[in-house]
Design an enzyme around this catalytic site. Structure first.
Site, PDB file in Angstrom:
ATOM      1  N   ARG A   1      12.522  46.579 -33.774  1.00 55.27           N
ATOM      2  CA  ARG A   1      11.221  45.615 -33.344  1.00 55.27           C
ATOM      3  C   ARG A   1      11.291  45.047 -34.727  1.00 55.27           C
ATOM      4  O   ARG A   1      10.462  43.348 -34.588  1.00 55.27           O
ATOM      5  CB  ARG A   1      10.103  46.274 -33.197  1.00 55.27           C
ATOM      6  CG  ARG A   1       8.909  45.379 -32.612  1.00 55.27           C
ATOM      7  CD  ARG A   1       8.015  45.685 -31.714  1.00 55.27           C
ATOM      8  NE  ARG A   1       7.956  46.993 -31.848  1.00 55.27           N
ATOM      9  CZ  ARG A   1       7.500  47.458 -32.567  1.00 55.27           C
ATOM     10  NH1 ARG A   1       6.653  46.737 -34.076  1.00 55.27           N
ATOM     11  NH2 ARG A   1       6.911  49.065 -32.879  1.00 55.27           N
TER      12      ARG A   1
ATOM     13  N   TYR B   1       5.048  21.293 -22.270  1.00 59.53           N
ATOM     14  CA  TYR B   1       5.869  22.455 -21.369  1.00 59.53           C
ATOM     15  C   TYR B   1       4.831  23.382 -20.530  1.00 59.53           C
ATOM     16  O   TYR B   1       3.679  23.778 -21.014  1.00 59.53           O
ATOM     17  CB  TYR B   1       6.505  23.075 -21.487  1.00 59.53           C
ATOM     18  CG  TYR B   1       7.128  24.110 -21.127  1.00 59.53           C
ATOM     19  CD1 TYR B   1       8.352  24.458 -20.357  1.00 59.53           C
ATOM     20  CD2 TYR B   1       7.077  26.058 -21.293  1.00 59.53           C
ATOM     21  CE1 TYR B   1       8.955  25.275 -19.678  1.00 59.53           C
ATOM     22  CE2 TYR B   1       7.644  26.952 -20.594  1.00 59.53           C
ATOM     23  CZ  TYR B   1       8.795  26.503 -20.005  1.00 59.53           C
ATOM     24  OH  TYR B   1       8.953  27.435 -18.894  1.00 59.53           O
TER      25      TYR B   1
ATOM     26  N   ASP C   1       7.670  21.140 -30.882  1.00 53.03           N
ATOM     27  CA  ASP C   1       9.186  21.653 -30.112  1.00 53.03           C
ATOM     28  C   ASP C   1       9.661  20.715 -29.756  1.00 53.03           C
ATOM     29  O   ASP C   1       9.824  20.058 -28.670  1.00 53.03           O
ATOM     30  CB  ASP C   1       8.257  22.531 -28.505  1.00 53.03           C
ATOM     31  CG  ASP C   1       9.153  22.934 -26.742  1.00 53.03           C
ATOM     32  OD1 ASP C   1      10.409  22.685 -27.565  1.00 53.03           O
ATOM     33  OD2 ASP C   1       8.532  23.993 -26.653  1.00 53.03           O
TER      34      ASP C   1
ATOM     35  N   LYS D   1      17.581  27.511 -23.298  1.00 51.39           N
ATOM     36  CA  LYS D   1      17.925  26.513 -22.801  1.00 51.39           C
ATOM     37  C   LYS D   1      19.138  25.895 -22.863  1.00 51.39           C
ATOM     38  O   LYS D   1      20.088  26.383 -22.867  1.00 51.39           O
ATOM     39  CB  LYS D   1      16.328  25.554 -22.389  1.00 51.39           C
ATOM     40  CG  LYS D   1      15.019  25.618 -22.022  1.00 51.39           C
ATOM     41  CD  LYS D   1      15.283  25.916 -20.606  1.00 51.39           C
ATOM     42  CE  LYS D   1      14.072  26.962 -20.128  1.00 51.39           C
ATOM     43  NZ  LYS D   1      12.670  26.049 -20.591  1.00 51.39           N
TER      44      LYS D   1
HETATM   45  C1  LIG Z   1      11.421  26.181 -21.306  1.00 48.73           C
HETATM   46  C2  LIG Z   1      10.569  26.293 -22.149  1.00 48.73           C
HETATM   47  C3  LIG Z   1       9.997  26.490 -22.937  1.00 48.73           C
HETATM   48  C4  LIG Z   1       9.643  28.215 -22.939  1.00 48.73           C
HETATM   49  O1  LIG Z   1      11.049  28.366 -23.052  1.00 48.73           O
HETATM   50  P1  LIG Z   1      10.819  30.392 -22.590  1.00 48.73           P
HETATM   51  O2  LIG Z   1      12.857  30.504 -22.897  1.00 48.73           O
HETATM   52  O3  LIG Z   1      11.530  29.813 -21.047  1.00 48.73           O
HETATM   53  O4  LIG Z   1      10.094  30.849 -22.523  1.00 48.73           O
HETATM   54  C5  LIG Z   1       9.496  25.698 -23.689  1.00 48.73           C
HETATM   55  N1  LIG Z   1       9.426  24.888 -24.149  1.00 48.73           N
HETATM   56  C6  LIG Z   1       9.759  23.561 -23.429  1.00 48.73           C
HETATM   57  C7  LIG Z   1       9.970  22.283 -23.938  1.00 48.73           C
HETATM   58  C8  LIG Z   1      10.947  24.516 -22.509  1.00 48.73           C
HETATM   59  O5  LIG Z   1      11.589  23.808 -21.892  1.00 48.73           O
END
Ligand SMILES: *Cc1c(COP(=O)(O)O)cnc(C)c1O
Length: 396
Positions: free
Chosen positions: A57, A110, A182, A207
């Site tokens: 962890r 998001y 982000d 993603k």
């Molecule tokens: C999908 C996404 C997240 C969250 O990511 P997870 O891996 O699903 O927790 C955060 N910001 C953006 C822009 C996203 O597309």
């Protein structure tokens, strides 16, 4: 002749020798616990005098191998791999703030990031404001003396508006406020936010970077070591850690990331151009198109590169949207992005369902609005599938 430096996404792992040879792929190390020789050697490890692990962890070799690649791609050092993209967002919003602080977020973040801004931070005594990141003056008006950080995305979901990254970075620098970006939609292949003055970069590795819809992972990296340390401690304490196998899969995905992203962008631009000429299509949103509301900024910030996302709106409301999704067979109707296969999302019934119809209308999201994450299919075959969907929608 010298070789061009190898891209971090392609670098060979530093794997231990097996006999006289070395594996070319990272080993998976699922061990949760690591044995030390003596209390002194454990002390050395915790004090940073030697390198080693104690408990997964707190860190493990597969997370570190992935983190070092992502660090190199985004231009930071000491970033932290987390169990999801949202864990990375939380490491920033909750790991770097305290009660009494104020946080400014882009108004089209998001969905879960927005929820954290609106529900969770205020519950913990951290006030938040939302403002339009395409307008630096709007962000400036939202700042307060106690503002600790600003969180934006470069390309917004689902209308693909382009934030004034350089303007906001300059504003944050002048005001001594941290800027977190982000970078999930844009990725380091399109833009490196730290090169524009961002302090912190976030990735949902789930993603495009991992790219195959088979791992949930995140990463966050800051320019300042003290911020990375704070986020690492917070992630360890709150159990945001990633599994070794997921990290290994993501490292595997990274090897093809640049190729996948380049191909998906080419197809996305073609699809956008095609859709714009079709009967029943009200509008098409794609950053490099001349009719995009932020096309000049898209040129400057993304330097002519688009993204693999295309949004479009069809006539005929929900009935036409149902017909389109049903007839566009072979395209997964699923609210994700960055997969090898094209996915179609319908924000009014998924990411933006919590908004009122008026709230959606103010963002330009009608019942006929779709967002496409373009994958790696043959472009012609993909366009044929979209045409079948459009024909069915027109027939409603
Ligand atoms: C999908 C996404 C997240 C969250 O990511 P997870 O891996 O699903 O927790 C955060 N910001 C953006 C822009 C996203 O597309």
């Amino acid at each position: 002749m010298t070789d061009a430096p190898m891209k971090p996404s392609l670098q060979r792992p530093i794997a231990p020798r097996i006999g006289a040879s070395r594996p070319v792929v990272s080993p998976i190390m699922p061990s949760v616990v690591y044995a030390s020789e003596t209390p002194d050697t454990l002390d050395d490890q915790y004090e940073g005098r030697t390198q080693g692990y104690a408990y997964a962890r707190e860190g493990h070799p597969n997370a570190d191998a992935l983190a070092r690649r992502l660090d190199a791609m985004e231009g930071v050092s000491g970033g932290v791999v987390t169990g999801s993209g949202m864990a990375a967002v939380a490491a920033v919003l909750l790991g770097l703030t305290k009660a009494g602080d104020h946080v400014v977020g882009a108004d089209q973040l998001y969905g879960r990031s927005l929820r954290m801004m609106k529900e969770d931070l205020p519950r913990l005594g951290i006030e938040t404001s939302l403002a339009d990141p395409t307008d630096v003056a709007a962000i400036e008006r939202a700042l307060r003396p106690e503002t600790r950080l600003v969180l934006i995305e470069v390309v917004s979901n689902p209308t693909l508006r382009i934030a004034d990254l350089d303007g906001i970075a300059q504003l944050c620098r002048e005001r001594g406020v941290l800027l977190a970006v982000d970078n999930t939609f844009t990725t380091p292949a399109a833009i490196r936010p730290v090169d524009h003055g961002a302090d912190i970069v976030i990735q949902s590795v789930t993603k495009l970077l991992a790219g195959h819809s088979d791992v949930t992972l995140g990463w966050v990296g800051a320019r300042e070591a003290t911020l990375n340390d704070a986020m690492r401690v917070f992630a360890t304490t709150t159990g945001m850690s990633a599994s070794p196998f997921d990290c290994w899969l993501a490292e595997r995905g990274l090897a093809t990331f640049e190729l996948r992203f380049a191909r998906a962008q080419d197809t996305a631009a073609r699809l956008a151009a095609h859709l714009a000429g079709q009967a029943g299509v009200k509008r098409v949103l794609y950053p490099t198109r001349g009719d995009h509301p932020d096309s000049a900024r898209a040129q400057a910030v993304l330097r002519g590169r688009g993204c693999n996302m295309v949004s479009f709106e069809i006539e005929g409301g929900r009935a036409a949207a149902n017909a389109f999704a049903a007839a566009a067979e072979g395209i997964a109707f699923a609210p994700t992005l960055g997969d090898v296969g094209t996915t179609l999302s319908h924000p009014p019934s998924s990411s933006h369902r919590a908004l009122t119809p008026e709230g959606r209308a103010s963002l330009g999201i009608s019942e006929g609005f779709f967002r496409v994450s373009v994958g790696l299919e043959d472009p012609e075959a993909l366009i044929t599938t979209f045409d079948a969907g459009l024909a069915a929608a027109r027939a409603v």
